[in-house]
Design a protein around this motif. Structure first.
Motif, PDB file in Angstrom:
ATOM      1  N   PRO A 297      42.929  38.493  49.583  1.00 51.06           N
ATOM      2  CA  PRO A 297      43.360  37.097  49.374  1.00 51.06           C
ATOM      3  C   PRO A 297      42.162  36.162  49.487  1.00 51.06           C
ATOM      4  O   PRO A 297      41.122  36.533  50.061  1.00 51.06           O
ATOM      5  CB  PRO A 297      44.364  36.877  50.511  1.00 51.06           C
ATOM      6  CG  PRO A 297      44.037  37.899  51.540  1.00 51.06           C
ATOM      7  CD  PRO A 297      43.479  39.084  50.808  1.00 51.06           C
ATOM      8  N   PRO A 298      42.256  34.946  48.947  1.00 55.18           N
ATOM      9  CA  PRO A 298      41.144  33.995  49.006  1.00 55.18           C
ATOM     10  C   PRO A 298      40.682  33.758  50.445  1.00 55.18           C
ATOM     11  O   PRO A 298      41.507  33.619  51.353  1.00 55.18           O
ATOM     12  CB  PRO A 298      41.738  32.721  48.398  1.00 55.18           C
ATOM     13  CG  PRO A 298      42.846  33.222  47.518  1.00 55.18           C
ATOM     14  CD  PRO A 298      43.416  34.414  48.207  1.00 55.18           C
ATOM     15  N   VAL A 319      38.111  46.957  58.299  1.00 53.97           N
ATOM     16  CA  VAL A 319      38.375  45.785  59.136  1.00 53.97           C
ATOM     17  C   VAL A 319      38.498  44.584  58.205  1.00 53.97           C
ATOM     18  O   VAL A 319      37.518  44.167  57.582  1.00 53.97           O
ATOM     19  CB  VAL A 319      37.251  45.569  60.164  1.00 53.97           C
ATOM     20  CG1 VAL A 319      37.537  44.337  61.012  1.00 53.97           C
ATOM     21  CG2 VAL A 319      37.084  46.811  61.039  1.00 53.97           C
ATOM     22  N   VAL A 320      39.707  44.061  58.076  1.00 52.79           N
ATOM     23  CA  VAL A 320      39.977  42.958  57.154  1.00 52.79           C
ATOM     24  C   VAL A 320      39.850  41.652  57.942  1.00 52.79           C
ATOM     25  O   VAL A 320      40.550  41.442  58.939  1.00 52.79           O
ATOM     26  CB  VAL A 320      41.373  43.077  56.524  1.00 52.79           C
ATOM     27  CG1 VAL A 320      41.547  42.032  55.434  1.00 52.79           C
ATOM     28  CG2 VAL A 320      41.570  44.482  55.943  1.00 52.79           C
ATOM     29  N   VAL A 321      38.951  40.810  57.484  1.00 52.59           N
ATOM     30  CA  VAL A 321      38.579  39.600  58.230  1.00 52.59           C
ATOM     31  C   VAL A 321      39.268  38.377  57.627  1.00 52.59           C
ATOM     32  O   VAL A 321      39.256  38.189  56.402  1.00 52.59           O
ATOM     33  CB  VAL A 321      37.052  39.405  58.205  1.00 52.59           C
ATOM     34  CG1 VAL A 321      36.641  38.252  59.108  1.00 52.59           C
ATOM     35  CG2 VAL A 321      36.335  40.683  58.617  1.00 52.59           C
ATOM     36  N   GLY A 322      39.860  37.540  58.507  1.00 51.51           N
ATOM     37  CA  GLY A 322      40.439  36.274  58.056  1.00 51.51           C
ATOM     38  C   GLY A 322      41.903  36.355  57.672  1.00 51.51           C
ATOM     39  O   GLY A 322      42.413  35.476  56.976  1.00 51.51           O
ATOM     40  N   VAL A 323      42.601  37.407  58.111  1.00 54.04           N
ATOM     41  CA  VAL A 323      44.027  37.551  57.823  1.00 54.04           C
ATOM     42  C   VAL A 323      44.753  37.947  59.105  1.00 54.04           C
ATOM     43  O   VAL A 323      44.166  38.513  60.035  1.00 54.04           O
ATOM     44  CB  VAL A 323      44.301  38.603  56.733  1.00 54.04           C
ATOM     45  CG1 VAL A 323      43.685  38.195  55.412  1.00 54.04           C
ATOM     46  CG2 VAL A 323      43.782  39.974  57.170  1.00 54.04           C
ATOM     47  N   ALA A 324      46.059  37.642  59.138  1.00 55.09           N
ATOM     48  CA  ALA A 324      46.870  38.043  60.289  1.00 55.09           C
ATOM     49  C   ALA A 324      47.359  39.477  60.154  1.00 55.09           C
ATOM     50  O   ALA A 324      47.533  40.185  61.149  1.00 55.09           O
ATOM     51  CB  ALA A 324      48.058  37.092  60.452  1.00 55.09           C
ATOM     52  N   ASP A 325      47.585  39.908  58.906  1.00 59.01           N
ATOM     53  CA  ASP A 325      48.040  41.270  58.630  1.00 59.01           C
ATOM     54  C   ASP A 325      47.301  41.806  57.410  1.00 59.01           C
ATOM     55  O   ASP A 325      46.901  41.046  56.525  1.00 59.01           O
ATOM     56  CB  ASP A 325      49.549  41.288  58.360  1.00 59.01           C
ATOM     57  CG  ASP A 325      50.365  40.856  59.575  1.00 59.01           C
ATOM     58  OD1 ASP A 325      50.323  41.580  60.589  1.00 59.01           O
ATOM     59  OD2 ASP A 325      51.012  39.799  59.494  1.00 59.01           O
ATOM     60  N   VAL A 326      47.166  43.108  57.347  1.00 53.90           N
ATOM     61  CA  VAL A 326      46.508  43.728  56.197  1.00 53.90           C
ATOM     62  C   VAL A 326      47.423  43.612  54.982  1.00 53.90           C
ATOM     63  O   VAL A 326      48.575  44.058  55.020  1.00 53.90           O
ATOM     64  CB  VAL A 326      46.206  45.213  56.475  1.00 53.90           C
ATOM     65  CG1 VAL A 326      45.582  45.870  55.245  1.00 53.90           C
ATOM     66  CG2 VAL A 326      45.295  45.353  57.686  1.00 53.90           C
ATOM     67  N   PRO A 327      46.957  42.991  53.890  1.00 56.68           N
ATOM     68  CA  PRO A 327      47.807  42.824  52.709  1.00 56.68           C
ATOM     69  C   PRO A 327      48.238  44.161  52.111  1.00 56.68           C
ATOM     70  O   PRO A 327      47.446  45.110  52.012  1.00 56.68           O
ATOM     71  CB  PRO A 327      46.911  42.052  51.728  1.00 56.68           C
ATOM     72  CG  PRO A 327      45.847  41.422  52.577  1.00 56.68           C
ATOM     73  CD  PRO A 327      45.632  42.371  53.714  1.00 56.68           C
ATOM     74  N   ALA A 328      49.495  44.224  51.694  1.00 51.50           N
ATOM     75  CA  ALA A 328      50.009  45.451  51.081  1.00 51.50           C
ATOM     76  C   ALA A 328      49.249  45.791  49.807  1.00 51.50           C
ATOM     77  O   ALA A 328      49.019  46.972  49.494  1.00 51.50           O
ATOM     78  CB  ALA A 328      51.497  45.302  50.779  1.00 51.50           C
TER      79      ALA A 328
END
Length: 373
Positions: A297-298, A319-328
């Motif tokens: 996501p942006p 490690v996904v940075v800047g999100v609350a949950d890992v996007p599906a």
């Protein structure tokens, strides 16, 4: 010369035997073992390299798939493999009565060389392409994950030696093999370098930790990086355009692995910055990140690192940075990656530690990921 190229498909029946036959004459036409992941693109690249004189008689071209299936190839002489036949046979005390059991993709360097070597010394081989080595194996030549699986079972009663490469061996798995009465031979090497380091263990009589140089190999640690000089080193790497890059510079070759000198000329291999070694596959984190970023996501980013794993050595962690949950959508995109490169662990964080230049501090990110297990 390009038209003289002998192509052996990686999924060919009894690939090791086909390779022995194709390289029997020292001046054989160039032989390409074509990994399906490289496909026509890699075949065209190798033909271009042959046309430019970068590949010729006596050469063996081994193709591999990269972290995101980008084709790569290593060019070596078949003589560079033949030079290690007797030293390895002596170390393993291999003879024609042995059955060398392998497992996994037939064209992986570890599996292919093990089968080719067994046939060259008159032993039998089997298991390439299977999940486990044959039950009648006397010598296993496998990655640590396969060794651990074999030890969980009780159906390989004839094993006397386990040869292990492709990833670091958990000392607990080594101890289990030794308790079975097996000799354990660990080695460090790479597709470009062939054998570099060796460690032999038997219950009650084991080498110290780390590796000693494989017979005929000179090893040095320069600027923390391991470099070797030996008759087993490949000549060049070929990219998707057919361009060739020499492996040896000023008499020495390396693949970017960090090492630490130990007493008595031994050395410890500490890993490769920017890479995860999982189940015998080298996964370049930059390639995985590049493949995943279009699906973020942006404003989000992803940092890939390795996490320790008992059987595979390491597994890929995203490690996904800047999100609350890992996007599906990101998880779905990862399923198109080769198996070793697919993240086994996912972590969503608001921020990651950074260096003074503002780049992710990868060592610190790996520690954060490890604490989150």
């Amino acid at each position: 010369m390009a038209g003289d190229l002998v192509v052996l498909p990686a999924d060919a029946a009894d690939l090791a035997s086909a390779l022995v036959a194709a390289t029997a004459d020292p001046d054989h036409p160039p032989v390409l073992v074509l990994d399906p992941a490289g496909g026509d693109e890699l075949l065209r690249a190798v033909r271009r390299a042959a046309g430019a004189g970068e590949v010729g008689p006596g050469d063996l071209v081994l193709s591999t798939s990269g972290s995101t299936s980008r084709p790569r190839a290593v060019v070596r002489t078949s003589a560079s493999w033949a030079a290690s036949v007797q030293p390895l046979a002596d170390l393993l005390e291999l003879d024609p009565d042995d059955v060398v059991g392998t497992a996994g993709p037939p064209a992986s360097t570890l599996t292919l060389h093990a089968g080719w070597h067994a046939l060259r010394v008159g032993a039998r081989t089997g298991g390439a392409g299977d999940r486990l080595p044959p039950a009648g194996s006397t010598v296993l030549h496998v990655v640590p994950a396969v060794l651990a699986t074999v030890l969980d079972r009780d159906d390989h009663p004839h094993v006397r030696t386990a040869v292990v490469g492709g990833a670091g061996l958990d000392p607990r798995v080594r101890r289990r093999a030794l308790e079975r009465g097996w000799r354990v031979v660990e080695y460090y090497g790479a597709a470009e370098l062939s054998f570099v380091g060796i460690a032999c263990h038997a219950d009650g009589s084991s080498d110290p930790e780390g590796f000693g140089p494989f017979p005929g190999v000179d090893v040095r640690v320069r600027g923390a990086l391991l470099e070797v000089a030996s008759p087993y080193v490949a000549r060049s790497r070929i990219d998707a355009t057919g361009g060739a890059t020499p492996v040896v510079t000023d008499g020495w070759a390396g693949v970017g692995d960090v090492a630490e000198p130990l007493p008595d000329g031994r050395f410890a291999v500490l890993g490769r910055p920017g890479a995860v070694l999982s189940g015998g596959s080298t996964v370049l984190v930059a390639e995985v990140e590049h493949a995943l970023r279009p699906h973020l996501p942006p404003g989000a980013d992803v940092v890939v690192c390795g996490s320790p794993h008992d059987r595979l050595g390491e597994v890929v962690t995203a490690v996904v940075v800047g999100v609350a949950d890992v996007p599906a959508a990101l998880r779905a995109a990862a399923r198109s990656l080769p198996s070793a490169a697919r993240p086994r662990r996912w972590l969503a964080v608001t921020r990651v530690p950074r260096t003074g230049k503002g780049e992710p501090d990868r060592a610190a990110v790996a520690r954060v990921a490890g604490r989150a297990r």
